[in-house]
Design a protein around this motif. Structure first.
Motif, mmCIF file in Angstrom:
data_model
loop_
_atom_site.group_PDB
_atom_site.id
_atom_site.type_symbol
_atom_site.label_atom_id
_atom_site.label_comp_id
_atom_site.label_asym_id
_atom_site.label_seq_id
_atom_site.Cartn_x
_atom_site.Cartn_y
_atom_site.Cartn_z
ATOM 1 N N ILE A 57 38.365 92.686 59.187
ATOM 2 C CA ILE A 57 38.836 93.750 60.087
ATOM 3 C C ILE A 57 39.614 93.153 61.259
ATOM 4 O O ILE A 57 40.695 93.622 61.621
ATOM 5 C CB ILE A 57 37.645 94.578 60.600
ATOM 6 N N MET A 58 39.073 92.092 61.850
ATOM 7 C CA MET A 58 39.737 91.457 62.986
ATOM 8 C C MET A 58 41.059 90.823 62.581
ATOM 9 O O MET A 58 42.039 90.884 63.340
ATOM 10 C CB MET A 58 38.824 90.393 63.598
ATOM 11 N N ASP A 59 41.131 90.234 61.387
ATOM 12 C CA ASP A 59 42.394 89.627 60.935
ATOM 13 C C ASP A 59 43.480 90.689 60.791
ATOM 14 O O ASP A 59 44.638 90.470 61.186
ATOM 15 C CB ASP A 59 42.185 88.909 59.601
ATOM 16 N N SER A 60 43.082 91.845 60.259
ATOM 17 C CA SER A 60 44.072 92.913 60.083
ATOM 18 C C SER A 60 44.546 93.441 61.431
ATOM 19 O O SER A 60 45.748 93.661 61.629
ATOM 20 C CB SER A 60 43.452 94.041 59.256
ATOM 21 N N LEU A 61 43.640 93.573 62.357
ATOM 22 C CA LEU A 61 44.028 94.036 63.678
ATOM 23 C C LEU A 61 44.881 93.000 64.408
ATOM 24 O O LEU A 61 45.835 93.359 65.118
ATOM 25 C CB LEU A 61 42.773 94.365 64.513
ATOM 26 N N PHE A 62 44.559 91.738 64.237
ATOM 27 C CA PHE A 62 45.321 90.706 64.936
ATOM 28 C C PHE A 62 46.751 90.628 64.407
ATOM 29 O O PHE A 62 47.688 90.343 65.171
ATOM 30 C CB PHE A 62 44.640 89.345 64.790
ATOM 31 N N GLN A 63 46.915 90.875 63.146
ATOM 32 C CA GLN A 63 48.274 90.857 62.594
ATOM 33 C C GLN A 63 49.141 91.923 63.253
ATOM 34 O O GLN A 63 50.274 91.645 63.671
ATOM 35 C CB GLN A 63 48.218 91.072 61.082
ATOM 36 N N SER A 64 48.626 93.112 63.363
ATOM 37 C CA SER A 64 49.409 94.158 64.015
ATOM 38 C C SER A 64 49.539 93.890 65.520
ATOM 39 O O SER A 64 50.589 94.173 66.107
ATOM 40 C CB SER A 64 48.755 95.529 63.785
ATOM 41 N N PHE A 65 48.505 93.307 66.123
ATOM 42 C CA PHE A 65 48.552 92.987 67.544
ATOM 43 C C PHE A 65 49.605 91.923 67.816
ATOM 44 O O PHE A 65 50.395 92.047 68.763
ATOM 45 C CB PHE A 65 47.172 92.504 68.001
ATOM 46 N N ASN A 66 49.645 90.916 67.020
ATOM 47 C CA ASN A 66 50.593 89.817 67.209
ATOM 48 C C ASN A 66 52.018 90.283 66.990
ATOM 49 O O ASN A 66 52.947 89.789 67.651
ATOM 50 C CB ASN A 66 50.265 88.671 66.251
ATOM 51 N N ALA A 67 52.195 91.253 66.104
ATOM 52 C CA ALA A 67 53.549 91.744 65.837
ATOM 53 C C ALA A 67 54.020 92.734 66.898
ATOM 54 O O ALA A 67 55.239 92.921 67.049
ATOM 55 C CB ALA A 67 53.589 92.409 64.463
ATOM 56 N N SER A 68 53.118 93.329 67.628
ATOM 57 C CA SER A 68 53.504 94.379 68.575
ATOM 58 C C SER A 68 53.525 93.914 70.024
ATOM 59 O O SER A 68 54.163 94.564 70.866
ATOM 60 C CB SER A 68 52.531 95.574 68.472
ATOM 61 N N ILE A 69 52.865 92.811 70.353
ATOM 62 C CA ILE A 69 52.706 92.413 71.747
ATOM 63 C C ILE A 69 53.786 91.408 72.120
ATOM 64 O O ILE A 69 54.051 90.445 71.404
ATOM 65 C CB ILE A 69 51.319 91.819 71.979
ATOM 66 N N SER A 70 54.401 91.645 73.314
ATOM 67 C CA SER A 70 55.389 90.739 73.869
ATOM 68 C C SER A 70 54.763 89.983 75.032
ATOM 69 O O SER A 70 54.010 90.558 75.839
ATOM 70 C CB SER A 70 56.612 91.532 74.354
ATOM 71 N N VAL A 71 55.065 88.683 75.123
ATOM 72 C CA VAL A 71 54.482 87.847 76.175
ATOM 73 C C VAL A 71 55.555 87.377 77.151
ATOM 74 O O VAL A 71 55.421 86.344 77.824
ATOM 75 C CB VAL A 71 53.773 86.622 75.554
ATOM 76 N N THR A 72 56.624 88.132 77.284
ATOM 77 C CA THR A 72 57.686 87.774 78.211
ATOM 78 C C THR A 72 57.180 87.751 79.642
ATOM 79 O O THR A 72 57.508 86.843 80.422
ATOM 80 C CB THR A 72 58.852 88.766 78.076
ATOM 81 N N SER A 73 56.362 88.754 80.001
ATOM 82 C CA SER A 73 55.763 88.819 81.333
ATOM 83 C C SER A 73 54.408 89.524 81.205
ATOM 84 O O SER A 73 54.126 90.212 80.218
ATOM 85 C CB SER A 73 56.667 89.571 82.315
ATOM 86 N N PHE A 74 53.604 89.301 82.262
ATOM 87 C CA PHE A 74 52.270 89.934 82.212
ATOM 88 C C PHE A 74 52.371 91.455 82.280
ATOM 89 O O PHE A 74 51.605 92.170 81.632
ATOM 90 C CB PHE A 74 51.424 89.406 83.377
ATOM 91 N N GLN A 75 53.340 91.938 83.022
ATOM 92 C CA GLN A 75 53.532 93.374 83.123
ATOM 93 C C GLN A 75 53.923 93.960 81.765
ATOM 94 O O GLN A 75 53.400 95.005 81.338
ATOM 95 C CB GLN A 75 54.603 93.679 84.171
ATOM 96 N N GLU A 76 54.816 93.269 81.071
ATOM 97 C CA GLU A 76 55.224 93.742 79.741
ATOM 98 C C GLU A 76 54.076 93.606 78.744
ATOM 99 O O GLU A 76 53.898 94.456 77.856
ATOM 100 C CB GLU A 76 56.449 92.950 79.270
#
Length: 245
Positions: free
Chosen positions: A192-211
């Motif tokens: 379950i966590m692997d599936s969630l992390f895949q979508s999390f990693n694809a959707s989250i941007s780390v350009t700035s903390f606000q973003e």
């Protein structure tokens, strides 16, 4: 002529005697009649005056009775008003006495006034305070009753669930032999966590903390919906079941 000259012009008796001498009547008879008529007229005048001066007793009695009736009516009204006022005061006094008996705070000794009798203002204020206290206690008890009812409802649901579990175990006593290991439980969580992390990693941007913060909330709203999580769990369970069997 000599007789006429001998009578004085100012003597009325002389005129009367002369007049009645000619008519043939005695002068003494005329004088007597005149005196009697004068006495009778005087008597009638005195009688009428006396009659008018005698008070009318019937009218006075009537006025007296009317006055007495008026006075007695006023007395009755005054007496009735006095009785009604006394009755009202007695009712008010009884009400204050009942309040002092019912309200506990009125029975407690107030050292600020010593042994003096409580005034009506103090009785009313203590009664108001006690009523407000009772309202607060009632509200508090109603909240406690509501909480207890919720707990009772929850316990009933738990009781029904445990009864169903016990009944299911009694109907299928060999069900415990198919118990899975802790490793399988961990594999379910990991999938379950692997599936969630895949979508999390694809959707989250780390350009700035606000973003990053904005992307996290967007990911939760989109990928952590109950239906989405249900599909992920079903997929992981199906995959593990195929691996074991």
């Amino acid at each position: 002529m000599a007789e006429q000259a001998g009578a004085s012009p100012e003597d009325p008796c002389g005129k009367v005697d002369s007049a009645y001498s000619d008519s043939g009547l005695e002068p003494s008879f005329f004088v007597e009649s005149t005196r009697k008529g004068s006495i009778v007229s005087r008597a009638n005048s005195i009688g009428s005056t006396s009659a008018s001066s005698v008070p009318n007793t019937d009218d006075e009695d009537s006025d007296y009775h009317q006055e007495t009736y008026k006075e007695s009516y006023k007395d009755r009204r005054r007496r009735a008003h006095t009785q009604a006022e006394q009755k009202r005061r007695d009712a008010i006094k009884k009400g204050y006495d009942d309040l002092q008996t019912i309200v506990p705070t009125c029975q407690q000794q107030d050292f600020s006034i010593g042994s003096q009798k409580l005034s009506k203002a103090i009785v009313l204020q203590k009664t108001i305070d006690y009523i407000q206290f009772l309202h607060k206690e009632k509200k508090k008890q109603e909240e406690e009753v509501s909480t207890l009812r919720k707990e009772v409802t929850a316990l009933k649901i738990m009781k029904v669930n445990y009864e169903q579990i016990v009944k299911a175990h009694q109907d299928n006593p060999n069900e415990g032999k198919d118990q899975v290991s802790d490793q399988v439980k961990f594999n379910v969580f990991q999938g379950i966590m692997d599936s969630l992390f895949q979508s999390f990693n694809a959707s989250i941007s780390v350009t700035s903390f606000q973003e990053l913060s904005a992307c996290v909330f967007s990911w939760i709203e989109e990928h952590c919906k109950p239906q989405t999580l249900r599909d992920i769990v079903l997929g992981v369970l199906h995959q593990l079941k195929n691996q074991q069997y």
